[in-house]
Design a protein around this motif. Structure first.
Motif, PDB file in Angstrom:
ATOM      1  N   LYS A  83     -23.481  26.455  22.717  1.00 45.87           N
ATOM      2  CA  LYS A  83     -23.196  25.565  21.468  1.00 45.87           C
ATOM      3  C   LYS A  83     -22.647  26.355  20.414  1.00 45.87           C
ATOM      4  N   ILE A  84     -21.453  26.080  20.141  1.00 44.12           N
ATOM      5  CA  ILE A  84     -20.623  26.684  18.884  1.00 44.12           C
ATOM      6  C   ILE A  84     -20.642  25.895  17.735  1.00 44.12           C
ATOM      7  N   LYS A  85     -21.346  26.638  16.690  1.00 45.77           N
ATOM      8  CA  LYS A  85     -21.621  25.941  15.386  1.00 45.77           C
ATOM      9  C   LYS A  85     -20.469  25.933  14.426  1.00 45.77           C
ATOM     10  N   SER A  86     -20.793  25.278  13.416  1.00 43.95           N
ATOM     11  CA  SER A  86     -19.694  25.418  12.183  1.00 43.95           C
ATOM     12  C   SER A  86     -19.644  26.467  11.469  1.00 43.95           C
ATOM     13  N   LEU A  87     -20.538  27.465  11.447  1.00 41.91           N
ATOM     14  CA  LEU A  87     -20.761  28.712  10.926  1.00 41.91           C
ATOM     15  C   LEU A  87     -19.530  29.395  11.514  1.00 41.91           C
ATOM     16  N   ASP A  88     -19.673  29.323  12.931  1.00 44.98           N
ATOM     17  CA  ASP A  88     -18.369  30.447  13.610  1.00 44.98           C
ATOM     18  C   ASP A  88     -16.955  29.848  13.486  1.00 44.98           C
ATOM     19  N   LEU A  89     -16.949  28.547  13.492  1.00 47.51           N
ATOM     20  CA  LEU A  89     -15.711  27.833  13.468  1.00 47.51           C
ATOM     21  C   LEU A  89     -14.937  28.086  12.034  1.00 47.51           C
ATOM     22  N   ASN A  90     -15.963  28.119  10.972  1.00 47.87           N
ATOM     23  CA  ASN A  90     -15.396  28.427   9.484  1.00 47.87           C
ATOM     24  C   ASN A  90     -14.943  29.698   9.461  1.00 47.87           C
ATOM     25  N   ARG A  91     -15.450  30.753  10.096  1.00 47.75           N
ATOM     26  CA  ARG A  91     -15.245  32.211   9.893  1.00 47.75           C
ATOM     27  C   ARG A  91     -13.947  32.166  10.777  1.00 47.75           C
ATOM     28  N   LEU A  92     -13.593  31.665  12.055  1.00 47.77           N
ATOM     29  CA  LEU A  92     -12.597  31.994  12.862  1.00 47.77           C
ATOM     30  C   LEU A  92     -11.418  31.212  11.853  1.00 47.77           C
ATOM     31  N   ALA A  93     -11.504  30.038  11.769  1.00 46.36           N
ATOM     32  CA  ALA A  93     -10.289  29.271  10.808  1.00 46.36           C
ATOM     33  C   ALA A  93      -9.947  30.320   9.596  1.00 46.36           C
ATOM     34  N   SER A  94     -10.997  30.830   9.034  1.00 48.82           N
ATOM     35  CA  SER A  94     -10.611  31.428   7.874  1.00 48.82           C
ATOM     36  C   SER A  94      -9.816  32.889   7.936  1.00 48.82           C
ATOM     37  N   GLN A  95      -9.638  33.072   9.274  1.00 49.04           N
ATOM     38  CA  GLN A  95      -8.811  34.169   9.528  1.00 49.04           C
ATOM     39  C   GLN A  95      -7.285  34.156   9.113  1.00 49.04           C
ATOM     40  N   VAL A  96      -6.853  32.778   9.104  1.00 50.50           N
ATOM     41  CA  VAL A  96      -5.690  32.227   8.831  1.00 50.50           C
ATOM     42  C   VAL A  96      -5.489  31.676   7.277  1.00 50.50           C
ATOM     43  N   THR A  97      -6.344  30.935   7.102  1.00 57.23           N
ATOM     44  CA  THR A  97      -6.489  30.114   5.777  1.00 57.23           C
ATOM     45  C   THR A  97      -7.802  30.047   5.170  1.00 57.23           C
ATOM     46  N   PRO A  98      -8.181  30.632   4.169  1.00 61.97           N
ATOM     47  CA  PRO A  98      -9.672  30.629   3.718  1.00 61.97           C
ATOM     48  C   PRO A  98     -10.253  29.193   3.596  1.00 61.97           C
ATOM     49  N   PHE A  99     -11.258  28.883   4.192  1.00 61.94           N
ATOM     50  CA  PHE A  99     -12.082  27.742   4.196  1.00 61.94           C
ATOM     51  C   PHE A  99     -13.514  27.753   3.631  1.00 61.94           C
ATOM     52  N   GLU A 100     -14.162  26.748   3.061  1.00 59.87           N
ATOM     53  CA  GLU A 100     -15.198  26.772   2.849  1.00 59.87           C
ATOM     54  C   GLU A 100     -16.239  25.432   3.316  1.00 59.87           C
ATOM     55  N   LYS A 101     -17.121  25.536   3.615  1.00 59.06           N
ATOM     56  CA  LYS A 101     -18.052  24.583   4.134  1.00 59.06           C
ATOM     57  C   LYS A 101     -17.434  23.587   5.197  1.00 59.06           C
ATOM     58  N   LEU A 102     -17.014  24.386   6.049  1.00 64.34           N
ATOM     59  CA  LEU A 102     -16.362  23.256   7.511  1.00 64.34           C
ATOM     60  C   LEU A 102     -17.586  22.719   8.085  1.00 64.34           C
ATOM     61  N   SER A 103     -17.238  21.553   8.366  1.00 66.38           N
ATOM     62  CA  SER A 103     -18.644  21.072   9.256  1.00 66.38           C
ATOM     63  C   SER A 103     -17.928  20.041  10.395  1.00 66.38           C
ATOM     64  N   ILE A 104     -18.655  19.905  11.463  1.00 72.57           N
ATOM     65  CA  ILE A 104     -18.166  19.504  12.593  1.00 72.57           C
ATOM     66  C   ILE A 104     -18.574  18.194  13.129  1.00 72.57           C
ATOM     67  N   ASP A 105     -18.054  17.067  13.304  1.00 72.83           N
ATOM     68  CA  ASP A 105     -18.665  15.775  13.777  1.00 72.83           C
ATOM     69  C   ASP A 105     -17.728  14.989  14.808  1.00 72.83           C
ATOM     70  N   PRO A 106     -18.219  14.263  15.269  1.00 75.49           N
ATOM     71  CA  PRO A 106     -17.487  13.369  16.424  1.00 75.49           C
ATOM     72  C   PRO A 106     -16.429  12.418  15.598  1.00 75.49           C
ATOM     73  N   ASP A 107     -15.459  12.132  15.985  1.00 77.34           N
ATOM     74  CA  ASP A 107     -14.349  11.250  15.399  1.00 77.34           C
ATOM     75  C   ASP A 107     -14.871   9.824  15.811  1.00 77.34           C
ATOM     76  N   ASN A 108     -15.478   9.266  15.243  1.00 79.29           N
ATOM     77  CA  ASN A 108     -16.067   7.739  15.523  1.00 79.29           C
ATOM     78  C   ASN A 108     -15.276   6.563  15.121  1.00 79.29           C
ATOM     79  N   ARG A 109     -13.817   6.775  14.429  1.00 81.69           N
ATOM     80  CA  ARG A 109     -13.178   5.879  14.108  1.00 81.69           C
ATOM     81  C   ARG A 109     -12.800   4.958  15.216  1.00 81.69           C
ATOM     82  N   VAL A 110     -12.683   3.692  15.031  1.00 82.22           N
ATOM     83  CA  VAL A 110     -12.364   2.663  16.090  1.00 82.22           C
ATOM     84  C   VAL A 110     -10.807   2.820  16.373  1.00 82.22           C
TER      85      VAL A 110
END
Length: 277
Positions: A136-163
């Protein structure tokens, strides 16, 4: 007047019955306690071996399911063993992998080892019929990896449940039992634009490619529509490939899933040793 025969005293019989019941209850409790104690020893020994096999800094959580444990031990066949380790770091500079908060889980089906060997910690001959492994790869690692290109804060992961309404009658229905190599995602968080904190929601999908997760973003919504010119930059920053390597026991990832707070890679392997030979 008719004389009545006095009833016989039943005190001794009553006391004997109560004593028998108490004895059975106490013996049952002692047997249950002994069974749990024996299981705890087995779990400890497996945790020690798994710490070495999975190269962990601490003992993982190990649970041997099924009661009574003693019956499984006599047979040398433990039907379901669960192993879980959290906060696991993974760094491979050659492959550019730097993850710090992995959760590793393995479900072992029919672990076969003699009780004497298990209690001694000698599991060199132990085998497992089947292992379901996941990372399981959690939001903490995603936030850190994405911030290597553009600084992000409080990234969260969820399924896209849009119909979705883009369904066709000519498309064959997917096999519900087939491994899912693609999943819809929603990534939300904040980024700083010219000193202003902007909230965003990014929609796309993750795809399993050669054992790695590839993130593709199709749509991004900002709380400030006047900043839409930064959307291509954000899309590029969130287009990340994450490769955690093989799953526990060397299982190859065959399925990917999204849940609140994490991506999960899953795979299965059969007929494997409990420890490396």
């Amino acid at each position: 007047m008719t004389a009545h025969t006095p009833a016989r005293p039943r005190k001794k019989k009553s006391r004997r019955g109560k004593f028998l019941i108490i004895t059975v209850v106490v013996l049952g409790l002692l047997l249950v306690a002994a069974d749990f104690a024996l299981a705890a020893v087995g779990e400890y020994q497996i945790a020690q071996r798994m710490r070495e096999k999975l190269q962990l800094d601490e003992d993982p959580s190990v649970r041997i399911n099924g009661f009574p444990f003693t019956l499984q031990a006599i047979r040398g066949d433990y039907k379901h063993v669960q192993i879980n380790a959290t906060g696991v770091p993974l760094k491979n500079e050659q492959q550019g992998v730097d993850l710090r908060d992995l959760e590793i889980q393995a479900d072992l089906r029919h672990t076969r080892v003699e009780l004497a060997d298990l209690l001694e910690g000698n599991v060199s001959k132990a085998t497992i019929d089947e292992v379901d492994g996941s990372v399981k790869i959690k939001s903490l690692d995603l936030n850190r990896l994405a911030s290597q290109v553009t600084p992000f804060e409080k990234l969260s992961i969820d399924p896209d449940n849009r119909v979705t309404t883009t369904t066709t009658t000519t498309t064959a229905p997917a096999d519900p039992k087939a491994p899912k190599t693609t999943a819809a995602i929603r990534i939300s968080g904040q980024t700083n634009v010219a000193g202003k904190l902007v909230s965003l929601s990014a929609y796309g999908q993750i795809t399993l490619v050669s054992g790695a997760i590839q993130i593709t973003i199709d749509d991004i919504e900002l709380d400030d529509a006047s900043l839409k010119q930064i959307i291509p930059q954000l899309r590029q920053a969130l287009a990340i490939t994450i490769n955690p390597g093989t799953l526990p026991f060397g299982a190859t990832p065959t399925e990917v899933a999204v849940e609140p707070g994490a991506f999960t890679l899953k795979g299965k392997i059969t007929d494997v040793p409990l420890v490396q030979r």
